[in-house]
Design a protein around this motif. Sequence first.
Motif, PDB file in Angstrom:
ATOM      1  N   HIS A 160       0.828  -1.204   0.000  1.00  0.00           N
ATOM      2  CA  HIS A 160       0.000   0.000   0.000  1.00  0.00           C
ATOM      3  C   HIS A 160       0.861   1.253   0.000  1.00  0.00           C
ATOM      4  CE1 HIS A 160      -3.702  -2.224   1.861  1.00  0.00           C
ATOM      5  NE2 HIS A 160      -3.451  -2.556   0.609  1.00  0.00           N
ATOM      6  N   TYR A 161       1.925   1.244   0.793  1.00  0.00           N
ATOM      7  CA  TYR A 161       2.785   2.419   0.845  1.00  0.00           C
ATOM      8  C   TYR A 161       3.429   2.685  -0.509  1.00  0.00           C
ATOM      9  CZ  TYR A 161       6.582   5.566   1.453  1.00  0.00           C
ATOM     10  OH  TYR A 161       7.428   6.627   1.261  1.00  0.00           O
ATOM     11  N   GLN A 162       3.866   1.653  -1.202  1.00  0.00           N
ATOM     12  CA  GLN A 162       4.496   1.831  -2.505  1.00  0.00           C
ATOM     13  C   GLN A 162       3.517   2.419  -3.513  1.00  0.00           C
ATOM     14  OE1 GLN A 162       7.642   1.687  -3.252  1.00  0.00           O
ATOM     15  NE2 GLN A 162       8.134   1.054  -1.172  1.00  0.00           N
ATOM     16  N   GLU A 163       2.263   1.998  -3.451  1.00  0.00           N
ATOM     17  CA  GLU A 163       1.265   2.574  -4.359  1.00  0.00           C
ATOM     18  C   GLU A 163       1.017   4.038  -4.015  1.00  0.00           C
ATOM     19  OE1 GLU A 163      -3.324   1.923  -5.905  1.00  0.00           O
ATOM     20  OE2 GLU A 163      -2.316   0.324  -4.805  1.00  0.00           O
ATOM     21  N   PHE A 164       0.917   4.333  -2.723  1.00  0.00           N
ATOM     22  CA  PHE A 164       0.739   5.711  -2.269  1.00  0.00           C
ATOM     23  C   PHE A 164       1.907   6.570  -2.769  1.00  0.00           C
ATOM     24  CE2 PHE A 164       1.482   9.156   0.682  1.00  0.00           C
ATOM     25  CZ  PHE A 164       0.229   9.609   1.038  1.00  0.00           C
ATOM     26  N   SER A 165       3.118   6.097  -2.560  1.00  0.00           N
ATOM     27  CA  SER A 165       4.309   6.827  -2.960  1.00  0.00           C
ATOM     28  C   SER A 165       4.347   7.048  -4.469  1.00  0.00           C
ATOM     29  CB  SER A 165       5.552   6.059  -2.508  1.00  0.00           C
ATOM     30  OG  SER A 165       6.726   6.728  -2.910  1.00  0.00           O
ATOM     31  N   TYR A 166       3.990   6.013  -5.223  1.00  0.00           N
ATOM     32  CA  TYR A 166       4.002   6.107  -6.685  1.00  0.00           C
ATOM     33  C   TYR A 166       3.011   7.161  -7.162  1.00  0.00           C
ATOM     34  CZ  TYR A 166       3.315   4.775 -11.577  1.00  0.00           C
ATOM     35  OH  TYR A 166       3.196   4.790 -12.946  1.00  0.00           O
ATOM     36  N   ARG A 167       1.823   7.192  -6.571  1.00  0.00           N
ATOM     37  CA  ARG A 167       0.814   8.164  -6.978  1.00  0.00           C
ATOM     38  C   ARG A 167       1.253   9.591  -6.664  1.00  0.00           C
ATOM     39  NH1 ARG A 167      -5.218   5.674  -5.752  1.00  0.00           N
ATOM     40  NH2 ARG A 167      -4.832   3.593  -6.544  1.00  0.00           N
ATOM     41  N   LEU A 168       1.892   9.781  -5.511  1.00  0.00           N
ATOM     42  CA  LEU A 168       2.375  11.116  -5.171  1.00  0.00           C
ATOM     43  C   LEU A 168       3.484  11.556  -6.117  1.00  0.00           C
ATOM     44  CD1 LEU A 168       2.519  11.515  -1.289  1.00  0.00           C
ATOM     45  CD2 LEU A 168       0.742  12.189  -2.885  1.00  0.00           C
ATOM     46  N   GLU A 169       4.410  10.663  -6.419  1.00  0.00           N
ATOM     47  CA  GLU A 169       5.494  11.006  -7.334  1.00  0.00           C
ATOM     48  C   GLU A 169       4.950  11.429  -8.691  1.00  0.00           C
ATOM     49  OE1 GLU A 169       7.981   7.590  -7.445  1.00  0.00           O
ATOM     50  OE2 GLU A 169       8.942   8.000  -5.525  1.00  0.00           O
ATOM     51  N   GLU A 170       3.957  10.686  -9.184  1.00  0.00           N
ATOM     52  CA  GLU A 170       3.344  11.025 -10.474  1.00  0.00           C
ATOM     53  C   GLU A 170       2.693  12.400 -10.421  1.00  0.00           C
ATOM     54  OE1 GLU A 170       0.606   7.907 -11.701  1.00  0.00           O
ATOM     55  OE2 GLU A 170       2.041   7.381 -13.273  1.00  0.00           O
ATOM     56  N   ALA A 171       1.954  12.653  -9.351  1.00  0.00           N
ATOM     57  CA  ALA A 171       1.228  13.919  -9.237  1.00  0.00           C
ATOM     58  C   ALA A 171       2.178  15.103  -9.121  1.00  0.00           C
ATOM     59  CB  ALA A 171       0.298  13.871  -8.025  1.00  0.00           C
ATOM     60  N   VAL A 172       3.238  14.955  -8.321  1.00  0.00           N
ATOM     61  CA  VAL A 172       4.199  16.048  -8.162  1.00  0.00           C
ATOM     62  C   VAL A 172       4.921  16.306  -9.480  1.00  0.00           C
ATOM     63  CG1 VAL A 172       6.302  16.792  -7.002  1.00  0.00           C
ATOM     64  CG2 VAL A 172       4.497  15.682  -5.689  1.00  0.00           C
ATOM     65  N   SER A 173       5.294  15.252 -10.178  1.00  0.00           N
ATOM     66  CA  SER A 173       5.963  15.411 -11.471  1.00  0.00           C
ATOM     67  C   SER A 173       5.061  16.108 -12.480  1.00  0.00           C
ATOM     68  CB  SER A 173       6.380  14.039 -12.021  1.00  0.00           C
ATOM     69  OG  SER A 173       7.347  13.437 -11.181  1.00  0.00           O
ATOM     70  N   ALA A 174       3.792  15.720 -12.485  1.00  0.00           N
ATOM     71  CA  ALA A 174       2.838  16.337 -13.409  1.00  0.00           C
ATOM     72  C   ALA A 174       2.639  17.810 -13.079  1.00  0.00           C
ATOM     73  CB  ALA A 174       1.500  15.607 -13.343  1.00  0.00           C
ATOM     74  N   SER A 175       2.610  18.124 -11.785  1.00  0.00           N
ATOM     75  CA  SER A 175       2.440  19.516 -11.358  1.00  0.00           C
ATOM     76  C   SER A 175       3.616  20.367 -11.811  1.00  0.00           C
ATOM     77  CB  SER A 175       2.301  19.575  -9.833  1.00  0.00           C
ATOM     78  OG  SER A 175       2.225  20.906  -9.377  1.00  0.00           O
ATOM     79  N   ARG A 176       4.816  19.820 -11.671  1.00  0.00           N
ATOM     80  CA  ARG A 176       6.004  20.578 -12.072  1.00  0.00           C
ATOM     81  C   ARG A 176       6.098  20.694 -13.585  1.00  0.00           C
ATOM     82  NH1 ARG A 176      10.889  18.736  -7.969  1.00  0.00           N
ATOM     83  NH2 ARG A 176      10.186  19.988  -6.219  1.00  0.00           N
ATOM     84  N   ALA A 177       5.680  19.647 -14.284  1.00  0.00           N
ATOM     85  CA  ALA A 177       5.750  19.659 -15.745  1.00  0.00           C
ATOM     86  C   ALA A 177       4.772  20.655 -16.343  1.00  0.00           C
ATOM     87  CB  ALA A 177       5.466  18.259 -16.295  1.00  0.00           C
ATOM     88  N   SER A 178       3.734  20.989 -15.607  1.00  0.00           N
ATOM     89  CA  SER A 178       2.732  21.920 -16.117  1.00  0.00           C
ATOM     90  C   SER A 178       3.294  23.323 -16.257  1.00  0.00           C
ATOM     91  CB  SER A 178       1.522  21.962 -15.175  1.00  0.00           C
ATOM     92  OG  SER A 178       1.870  22.587 -13.949  1.00  0.00           O
ATOM     93  N   GLY A 179       4.449  23.572 -15.636  1.00  0.00           N
ATOM     94  CA  GLY A 179       5.069  24.881 -15.743  1.00  0.00           C
ATOM     95  C   GLY A 179       4.462  25.909 -14.819  1.00  0.00           C
ATOM     96  N   GLU A 180       3.550  25.512 -13.952  1.00  0.00           N
ATOM     97  CA  GLU A 180       2.892  26.446 -13.052  1.00  0.00           C
ATOM     98  C   GLU A 180       3.861  26.864 -11.958  1.00  0.00           C
ATOM     99  OE1 GLU A 180      -0.733  25.585 -10.298  1.00  0.00           O
ATOM    100  OE2 GLU A 180      -1.472  26.021 -12.321  1.00  0.00           O
ATOM    101  N   THR A 181       3.990  28.153 -11.747  1.00  0.00           N
ATOM    102  CA  THR A 181       4.891  28.641 -10.712  1.00  0.00           C
ATOM    103  C   THR A 181       4.279  28.430  -9.330  1.00  0.00           C
ATOM    104  OG1 THR A 181       3.960  30.870 -10.747  1.00  0.00           O
ATOM    105  CG2 THR A 181       5.780  30.417 -12.269  1.00  0.00           C
ATOM    106  N   ARG A 182       5.120  28.471  -8.315  1.00  0.00           N
ATOM    107  CA  ARG A 182       4.615  28.345  -6.953  1.00  0.00           C
ATOM    108  C   ARG A 182       3.703  29.510  -6.603  1.00  0.00           C
ATOM    109  NH1 ARG A 182       9.773  26.255  -3.301  1.00  0.00           N
ATOM    110  NH2 ARG A 182      10.100  24.283  -4.418  1.00  0.00           N
ATOM    111  N   LEU A 183       4.041  30.697  -7.111  1.00  0.00           N
ATOM    112  CA  LEU A 183       3.200  31.866  -6.852  1.00  0.00           C
ATOM    113  C   LEU A 183       1.792  31.629  -7.373  1.00  0.00           C
ATOM    114  CD1 LEU A 183       2.681  34.769  -5.993  1.00  0.00           C
ATOM    115  CD2 LEU A 183       3.627  35.519  -8.198  1.00  0.00           C
ATOM    116  N   LYS A 184       1.669  31.132  -8.599  1.00  0.00           N
ATOM    117  CA  LYS A 184       0.342  30.897  -9.167  1.00  0.00           C
ATOM    118  C   LYS A 184      -0.389  29.794  -8.403  1.00  0.00           C
ATOM    119  CE  LYS A 184      -2.145  29.791 -13.411  1.00  0.00           C
ATOM    120  NZ  LYS A 184      -2.039  29.508 -14.870  1.00  0.00           N
TER     121      LYS A 184
END
Length: 236
Positions: free
Chosen positions: A154-178
């Motif tokens: 379960h932890y590995q699935e949780f970790s995998y989903r978070l990694e995907e989401a964080v990577s997608a967020s950063r790839a979107s180019g959205e700044t921290r300010l926005k």
Amino acid sequence: MSSYTEAITEKAAGTMAHMLDFAVHDLRQDADAFFELFISTGLASEFGNGNLKLIAGISGVELGYRVLETSGINAERISYRYTSGRSREYWAGHALGRFQMESSLPFSDIVSAVPLKEMITLCDGFRDSEIRSIRESLDWMDTLTIPDHMNEEHYQEFSYRLEEAVSASRASGETRLKTLRLRSGYSQSGLAAASGVPVRTIQQYEQRQKDINKAAFESIIKLAAAIGCEPSVLLE
């Protein structure tokens, strides 16, 4: 991972687990709002950067009180309720604490990609799955003992989903300010009015036409105060 590092990681996971469980169930705090305080006070940055006084020097209960007190909120001192099972908030905190220590990502980046309540829901799903499994194999049991922590699968699935989401967020180019502006409910003009920073300047930072890392310190302070975060969180 060395045994020392693993011990610190596990301690961080436990402290985070107890803090969230206590904040939500005993102090009656909204999970997302409380975690925003954890971030905006700077305690999340200290914790994430390995401050052993916060990770291992105090309990999760004391850390929860420190978050509120640092935010100027007076909370009645009450006893932590210890239960035989673990809440979904406990599970989410445990997994989040471990994930942050292993990834070294700022807590602000993690919850920008996946709000805490979504993590709690995800962990609740894991718990339900495990309960169903127990029922199928031991259907004669009248009561169930829920494991104290997520199992490795379960932890590995949780970790995998978070990694995907964080990577997608950063790839979107959205700044921290926005990201933080939107989470705070401000339009660009609204943030300009609240902070005193011109709307065009905010637009240029969000579109990376200007480097926010080179912004005037006064502007960063004003933006951070309006949004309710530490100034350093706005830097890229």
